[in-house]
Write a protein that holds these residues in place. Structure first.
Motif, mmCIF file in Angstrom:
data_model
loop_
_atom_site.group_PDB
_atom_site.id
_atom_site.type_symbol
_atom_site.label_atom_id
_atom_site.label_comp_id
_atom_site.label_asym_id
_atom_site.label_seq_id
_atom_site.Cartn_x
_atom_site.Cartn_y
_atom_site.Cartn_z
ATOM 1 N N ARG A 61 12.899 -9.725 -3.268
ATOM 2 C CA ARG A 61 13.447 -10.962 -2.706
ATOM 3 C C ARG A 61 13.071 -12.170 -3.545
ATOM 4 N NH1 ARG A 61 10.480 -11.446 2.377
ATOM 5 N NH2 ARG A 61 11.643 -13.399 2.577
ATOM 6 N N PHE A 62 12.000 -12.042 -4.352
ATOM 7 C CA PHE A 62 11.515 -13.159 -5.174
ATOM 8 C C PHE A 62 11.515 -12.744 -6.651
ATOM 9 C CE2 PHE A 62 9.604 -13.349 -0.970
ATOM 10 C CZ PHE A 62 9.840 -14.665 -0.583
ATOM 11 N N ARG A 63 12.603 -12.083 -7.058
ATOM 12 C CA ARG A 63 12.667 -11.494 -8.398
ATOM 13 C C ARG A 63 12.451 -12.531 -9.503
ATOM 14 N NH1 ARG A 63 16.780 -8.695 -7.539
ATOM 15 N NH2 ARG A 63 15.811 -6.637 -7.342
ATOM 16 N N GLY A 64 12.824 -13.759 -9.272
ATOM 17 C CA GLY A 64 12.699 -14.771 -10.322
ATOM 18 C C GLY A 64 11.335 -15.427 -10.405
ATOM 19 N N ARG A 65 10.394 -14.985 -9.563
ATOM 20 C CA ARG A 65 9.088 -15.629 -9.551
ATOM 21 C C ARG A 65 7.974 -14.616 -9.818
ATOM 22 N NH1 ARG A 65 9.035 -19.432 -4.217
ATOM 23 N NH2 ARG A 65 7.037 -20.058 -5.164
ATOM 24 N N PRO A 66 6.849 -15.073 -10.361
ATOM 25 C CA PRO A 66 5.714 -14.166 -10.562
ATOM 26 C C PRO A 66 5.149 -13.705 -9.222
ATOM 27 C CG PRO A 66 5.473 -16.192 -11.849
ATOM 28 C CD PRO A 66 6.588 -16.431 -10.889
ATOM 29 N N ALA A 67 4.365 -12.644 -9.258
ATOM 30 C CA ALA A 67 3.749 -12.093 -8.053
ATOM 31 C C ALA A 67 2.240 -12.025 -8.216
ATOM 32 C CB ALA A 67 4.297 -10.703 -7.756
ATOM 33 N N ILE A 68 1.532 -12.374 -7.144
ATOM 34 C CA ILE A 68 0.086 -12.161 -7.054
ATOM 35 C C ILE A 68 -0.131 -11.190 -5.898
ATOM 36 C CG2 ILE A 68 -2.161 -13.198 -6.600
ATOM 37 C CD1 ILE A 68 -1.051 -15.834 -7.692
ATOM 38 N N VAL A 69 -0.716 -10.031 -6.198
ATOM 39 C CA VAL A 69 -0.893 -8.987 -5.192
ATOM 40 C C VAL A 69 -2.379 -8.725 -4.982
ATOM 41 C CG1 VAL A 69 -0.405 -6.601 -4.548
ATOM 42 C CG2 VAL A 69 1.284 -7.903 -5.855
ATOM 43 N N THR A 70 -2.792 -8.711 -3.719
ATOM 44 C CA THR A 70 -4.152 -8.281 -3.381
ATOM 45 C C THR A 70 -4.098 -6.827 -2.937
ATOM 46 O OG1 THR A 70 -4.817 -10.503 -2.686
ATOM 47 C CG2 THR A 70 -6.157 -8.665 -1.911
ATOM 48 N N ALA A 71 -4.761 -5.970 -3.686
ATOM 49 C CA ALA A 71 -4.810 -4.545 -3.366
ATOM 50 C C ALA A 71 -6.077 -4.255 -2.569
ATOM 51 C CB ALA A 71 -4.790 -3.709 -4.638
ATOM 52 N N ASN A 72 -5.940 -3.482 -1.499
ATOM 53 C CA ASN A 72 -7.096 -3.105 -0.683
ATOM 54 C C ASN A 72 -7.728 -1.833 -1.235
ATOM 55 O OD1 ASN A 72 -6.605 -5.165 1.306
ATOM 56 N ND2 ASN A 72 -4.914 -3.905 2.041
ATOM 57 N N ILE A 73 -8.970 -1.934 -1.659
ATOM 58 C CA ILE A 73 -9.695 -0.752 -2.129
ATOM 59 C C ILE A 73 -10.716 -0.422 -1.047
ATOM 60 C CG2 ILE A 73 -10.926 0.284 -4.050
ATOM 61 C CD1 ILE A 73 -8.072 -0.842 -4.655
ATOM 62 N N GLY A 74 -10.173 0.102 0.056
ATOM 63 C CA GLY A 74 -10.967 0.360 1.242
ATOM 64 C C GLY A 74 -10.679 -0.686 2.300
ATOM 65 N N THR A 75 -9.661 -0.457 3.141
ATOM 66 C CA THR A 75 -9.298 -1.445 4.146
ATOM 67 C C THR A 75 -10.394 -1.548 5.213
ATOM 68 O OG1 THR A 75 -8.086 0.232 5.397
ATOM 69 C CG2 THR A 75 -6.819 -1.126 3.855
ATOM 70 N N THR A 76 -10.386 -2.675 5.906
ATOM 71 C CA THR A 76 -11.446 -2.962 6.867
ATOM 72 C C THR A 76 -11.541 -1.914 7.968
ATOM 73 O OG1 THR A 76 -11.090 -5.315 6.466
ATOM 74 C CG2 THR A 76 -12.349 -4.719 8.415
ATOM 75 N N MET A 77 -10.401 -1.450 8.456
ATOM 76 C CA MET A 77 -10.426 -0.569 9.624
ATOM 77 C C MET A 77 -10.442 0.914 9.246
ATOM 78 S SD MET A 77 -10.682 -1.102 12.831
ATOM 79 C CE MET A 77 -10.835 -0.001 14.239
ATOM 80 N N THR A 78 -9.612 1.333 8.294
ATOM 81 C CA THR A 78 -9.483 2.766 8.006
ATOM 82 C C THR A 78 -10.024 3.172 6.642
ATOM 83 O OG1 THR A 78 -7.285 2.621 6.969
ATOM 84 C CG2 THR A 78 -7.355 2.757 9.381
ATOM 85 N N GLU A 79 -10.457 2.214 5.813
ATOM 86 C CA GLU A 79 -10.931 2.461 4.447
ATOM 87 C C GLU A 79 -9.848 3.103 3.581
ATOM 88 O OE1 GLU A 79 -14.802 4.420 2.267
ATOM 89 O OE2 GLU A 79 -14.983 3.958 4.413
ATOM 90 N N ALA A 80 -8.607 2.699 3.802
ATOM 91 C CA ALA A 80 -7.500 3.174 2.965
ATOM 92 C C ALA A 80 -7.560 2.483 1.608
ATOM 93 C CB ALA A 80 -6.168 2.888 3.649
ATOM 94 N N VAL A 81 -7.094 3.181 0.583
ATOM 95 C CA VAL A 81 -7.146 2.682 -0.793
ATOM 96 C C VAL A 81 -5.736 2.556 -1.351
ATOM 97 C CG1 VAL A 81 -7.976 3.136 -3.135
ATOM 98 C CG2 VAL A 81 -9.416 3.723 -1.151
ATOM 99 N N ASP A 82 -5.376 1.352 -1.766
ATOM 100 C CA ASP A 82 -4.074 1.130 -2.394
ATOM 101 C C ASP A 82 -4.121 1.587 -3.856
ATOM 102 O OD1 ASP A 82 -3.392 -0.039 0.004
ATOM 103 O OD2 ASP A 82 -3.606 -2.097 -0.720
ATOM 104 N N ASP A 83 -3.084 2.268 -4.296
ATOM 105 C CA ASP A 83 -3.000 2.814 -5.648
ATOM 106 C C ASP A 83 -2.407 1.761 -6.580
ATOM 107 O OD1 ASP A 83 -1.821 4.150 -7.989
ATOM 108 O OD2 ASP A 83 -2.366 6.013 -6.963
ATOM 109 N N LEU A 84 -3.201 1.314 -7.564
ATOM 110 C CA LEU A 84 -2.736 0.249 -8.455
ATOM 111 C C LEU A 84 -1.565 0.689 -9.313
ATOM 112 C CD1 LEU A 84 -5.193 -1.276 -7.463
ATOM 113 C CD2 LEU A 84 -5.629 -2.007 -9.809
ATOM 114 N N HIS A 85 -1.536 1.962 -9.713
ATOM 115 C CA HIS A 85 -0.405 2.431 -10.509
ATOM 116 C C HIS A 85 0.899 2.315 -9.716
ATOM 117 C CE1 HIS A 85 -3.225 5.111 -13.169
ATOM 118 N NE2 HIS A 85 -3.331 3.823 -13.428
ATOM 119 N N ARG A 86 0.853 2.667 -8.453
ATOM 120 C CA ARG A 86 2.052 2.593 -7.619
ATOM 121 C C ARG A 86 2.416 1.137 -7.306
ATOM 122 N NH1 ARG A 86 2.013 6.827 -2.774
ATOM 123 N NH2 ARG A 86 4.224 6.222 -2.822
ATOM 124 N N ILE A 87 1.427 0.272 -7.213
ATOM 125 C CA ILE A 87 1.719 -1.154 -7.013
ATOM 126 C C ILE A 87 2.462 -1.705 -8.218
ATOM 127 C CG2 ILE A 87 0.629 -3.438 -6.969
ATOM 128 C CD1 ILE A 87 -1.409 -2.316 -5.015
#
Length: 377
Positions: free
Chosen positions: A166-192
Motif C-alpha cells: 500500500r506504501f510502495r513508493g515509500r521506505p519501510a521501517i520494520v520492527t521484528a520480534n525476536i521472542g514476542t512478549t506473550m508467546t516468545e514467537a520469532v519473526d524470520d528476517l529472511h521472510r520479512i
C-alpha cells in the motif's frame, strides 16, 4: 559554625543497618520471587559481589568509545561488553552501539536511526510487538501500521506484504520480534525481507527487538534468521531478562554508526550519540560480571537447562490434561488460563484466554511441581 568538611568522606564510612521499611521491601520481594514464574527475569546469577561499587557514581556519559572529561565512568568495561555482543550478533566492521536503560530504549534508538536515514518512511510492527514499539513510533512521528500475526504470535508475512504494498513508493521501517512478549514467537528476517521485496519496497530499515530471546537464540546451533548477519540493521536486548541484572539495562548494536557523528560536547568531552545522555555504568559492569561468571560455555548450558525446564513443564501439564503449547526453543510455555487464585499467586499474565510460564534460568522443577499441584487442585 558547624563544618561539614571532614578528612574522610561519609560516602565511604561504615554503612548503617538497612532501615526497617527497606527490610520489609526486601522481604516482600524475596517472598514474591518464589512464585514469580510469569515474567522474564533470570535468578541464577549472584550480583552481590559488586556491592562495593554502590558507593561510587558510575555515569557512562555520552558515546562509549570516548572516555570524556568526567572520570566517574566504566566505559572501558562497557566497550568490552559491546565487543562481546557485537560478535555474538555477527555485526560487520563499522558497527556501533551502547548500553541502554533497557529494551525500550534500544528499540527507540533503532527506530530513530531508521527515521534519520529514511525520513519519509512508514513504520510496520506486528500486533504481538511489545507495547513500547508503538510508543517509540509515536514519539518519533512515524506513520505506524500494525501487521497481523500467525496463530503462534509470529508476524504474518503475507499481511506484511499486503500492508507494505500500500506504501510502495515509500521506505519501510520494520520492527521484528525476536521472542514476542506473550508467546516468545520469532519473526524470520529472511521472510520479512522477501515480503518487502515482493511488495516493491526498495529502501528499508529492520530493527530486531530481541529483548529476551536474542542471546539464547544466538548460542543455538540451528539458529533462526534474526541478527545483523541475517539482515537486521540494529538489534537490542534487555540485560535484566536473560541475565537477571538487578538494575534495569540493555544493549543495542547497530550495523553502522550514526552517519554524521556529532562533535564532542565541550562540557563533557564526549559526543552525545545516545538517547539518554547520562547512562548507567553499573549496568555495563553487571553485564560484564554475568559474562565473567558464565564463561564461554555458560550461555549455552544455562540456555539448555532453561529449555529443559520448559519441556518438563509441558510434560507436567500433559499429565494433568491441561491445554498448553510452546514455540520452538522457547522458554515460554503457553497454557489455558488458570483460575484467578492460581494466576494471582503465581503472577501469571493472561491474554485471550491463555496464560504463560517463562522458564528463565533459575526457575526450578520444584517450583513447577508446586505450581502444577496448585493447578491440579
Amino acid at each position: 559554625m558547624t563544618s561539614y568538611l571532614t578528612t574522610s568522606s561519609p560516602r565511604f564510612s561504615a554503612a548503617p543497618a538497612m532501615a526497617p521499611r527497606y527490610q520489609d521491601l526486601l522481604h516482600r520481594l524475596t517472598t514474591a520471587a518464589r512464585t514469580s514464574i510469569g515474567f522474564p527475569c533470570a535468578v541464577d546469577i549472584d550480583y552481590r559481589p559488586l556491592g562495593p561499587l554502590l558507593g561510587v557514581l558510575l555515569n557512562n556519559l555520552g558515546d562509549p568509545q570516548v572516555d570524556g572529561i568526567q572520570p566517574m565512568h566504566a566505559k572501558d568495561i562497557e566497550r568490552d561488553v559491546l565487543d562481546f555482543f557485537a560478535a555474538l550478533f555477527r555485526a560487520p566492521a563499522g558497527w556501533s552501539g551502547y548500553v541502554t536503560s533497557g529494551g525500550t530504549e534500544g528499540t527507540h534508538y533503532g527506530l530513530w536511526l531508521g527515521r534519520t536515514r529514511l525520513p519519509n518512511a512508514v513504520a510496520f510492527h506486528s500486533a504481538a510487538a511489545h507495547y513500547s514499539v508503538g510508543k517509540a513510533e509515536h514519539l518519533l512521528g512515524l506513520p505506524s501500521v500494525t501487521v497481523a500475526t500467525l496463530t503462534n504470535g509470529e508476524i504474518d508475512y503475507a499481511d506484511l506484504h499486503r500492508q507494505a504494498a500500500r506504501f510502495r513508493g515509500r521506505p519501510a521501517i520494520v520492527t521484528a520480534n525476536i521472542g514476542t512478549t506473550m508467546t516468545e514467537a520469532v519473526d524470520d528476517l529472511h521472510r520479512i525481507h522477501q515480503a518487502l521485496d515482493d511488495a516493491g519496497i526498495i529502501h528499508r530499515y529492520v530493527h530486531a527487538d530481541a529483548a529476551l530471546a536474542g542471546v539464547p537464540l544466538a548460542v543455538t546451533a540451528d539458529r533462526p534468521a534474526f541478527d545483523l548477519a541475517d539482515g537486521a540493521d540494529s538489534i537490542s536486548i534487555s540485560g535484566h531478562k536473560f541475565f537477571g541484572t538487578p538494575l534495569v539495562c540493555g544493549v543495542v548494536i547497530v550495523r553502522r554508526g550514526i552517519d554524521e557523528p556529532p562533535a564532542a560536547i565541550r562540557y563533557t568531552g564526549a559526543p552525545d550519540t545516545s538517547i539518554s545522555g547520562s547512562r548507567t555504568g553499573l549496568g555495563a559492569v553487571m553485564l560484564a560480571h554475568a559474562l565473567d561468571v558464565l564463561g564461554p560455555s555458560g550461555l549455552s548450558e544455562r540456555t539448555r537447562q532453561a529449555r529443559a525446564v520448559a519441556a518438563y513443564t509441558c510434560r507436567c501439564l500433559q499429565q494433568i490434561g491441561w491445554p498448553h503449547w510452546r514455540n520452538r526453543d522457547a522458554f515460554t510455555v503457553m497454557l489455558r488460563e488458570p483460575p484467578a487464585s492460581v494466576r494471582v499467586r503465581w503472577r501469571l499474565p493472561s491474554s485471550n484466554g491463555w496464560s504463560h510460564i517463562i522458564c528463565v534460568p533459575g526457575i526450578t522443577t520444584h517450583q513447577i511441581d508446586d505450581f502444577i499441584s496448585d493447578l491440579d487442585a
